[in-house]
Design an enzyme around this catalytic site. Sequence first.
Site, short mmCIF file in Angstrom:
data_model
loop_
_atom_site.label_atom_id
_atom_site.label_comp_id
_atom_site.label_asym_id
_atom_site.label_seq_id
_atom_site.Cartn_x
_atom_site.Cartn_y
_atom_site.Cartn_z
N HIS A 1 55.98 45.22 -57.44
CA HIS A 1 57.03 44.97 -58.44
C HIS A 1 58.43 45.06 -57.82
O HIS A 1 59.09 46.09 -57.95
CB HIS A 1 56.91 45.98 -59.58
CG HIS A 1 55.69 45.81 -60.40
ND1 HIS A 1 55.66 45.00 -61.51
CD2 HIS A 1 54.45 46.34 -60.28
CE1 HIS A 1 54.44 45.04 -62.04
NE2 HIS A 1 53.69 45.84 -61.30
N GLU B 1 61.08 43.86 -58.94
CA GLU B 1 62.06 44.00 -60.03
C GLU B 1 62.29 45.45 -60.43
O GLU B 1 63.26 45.75 -61.12
CB GLU B 1 61.62 43.17 -61.25
CG GLU B 1 60.51 43.78 -62.08
CD GLU B 1 59.10 43.62 -61.53
OE1 GLU B 1 58.16 44.02 -62.24
OE2 GLU B 1 58.91 43.11 -60.41
N CYS C 1 52.60 40.92 -59.34
CA CYS C 1 51.46 41.71 -59.83
C CYS C 1 50.52 40.84 -60.67
O CYS C 1 49.77 40.05 -60.12
CB CYS C 1 51.95 42.95 -60.55
SG CYS C 1 50.65 44.20 -60.75
#
EC number: 4.3.3.6
Length: 188
Positions: free
Chosen positions: A170, A172, A79
């Site tokens: 994202h 994660e 990002c």
Amino acid sequence: MKKIGVLAIQGAVDEHIQMIESAGALAFKVKHSSDLDGLDGLVLPGGESTTMRKIMKRYDLMEPIRAFASEGKAIFGTCAGLVLLSKEIEGGEESLGLIEATAIRNGFGRQKESFEAELNVEAFGEPAFEAIFIRAPYLIEPSNEVAVLATVENRIVAAKQANILVTAFHPELTNDNRWMNYFLEKMV
């Protein structure tokens, strides 16, 4: 065991650390240039790219990160990390200039336009990757050196060039470790 740093000035730092550790590498927070010593790779997490750049400049991290990359060490930007790693940012903000493409900040819209999408990533095969986009950027005008790894609506949302990997989303924030595994196995 591979040692991966996470730039710990903003964003989902703890989530990246958990993902790195679950992929079998050691994770370390990076707040100062000396924290880069001995690392095999670095993650630039999401956050607000303008704020992150200002903090990176204040703590003199821009040049050390460029030097880290020039040594051939791998960097993964998610990002805002994608924005910071791009050669140019639409609007002329300073970037690290490590992937030859232009970043469009908030390219899919503001917070209320955040979304999830299934990405077909050739390197992963099936099933599709469920990506989370939050005020997501995208890349335009990549050089021939940039390999496009995923798109949404014909917009580049994942790419790599040499030792640099970027995603507009994202990974994660998911339970799917394939992007971190790719980074550790193919890039680091």
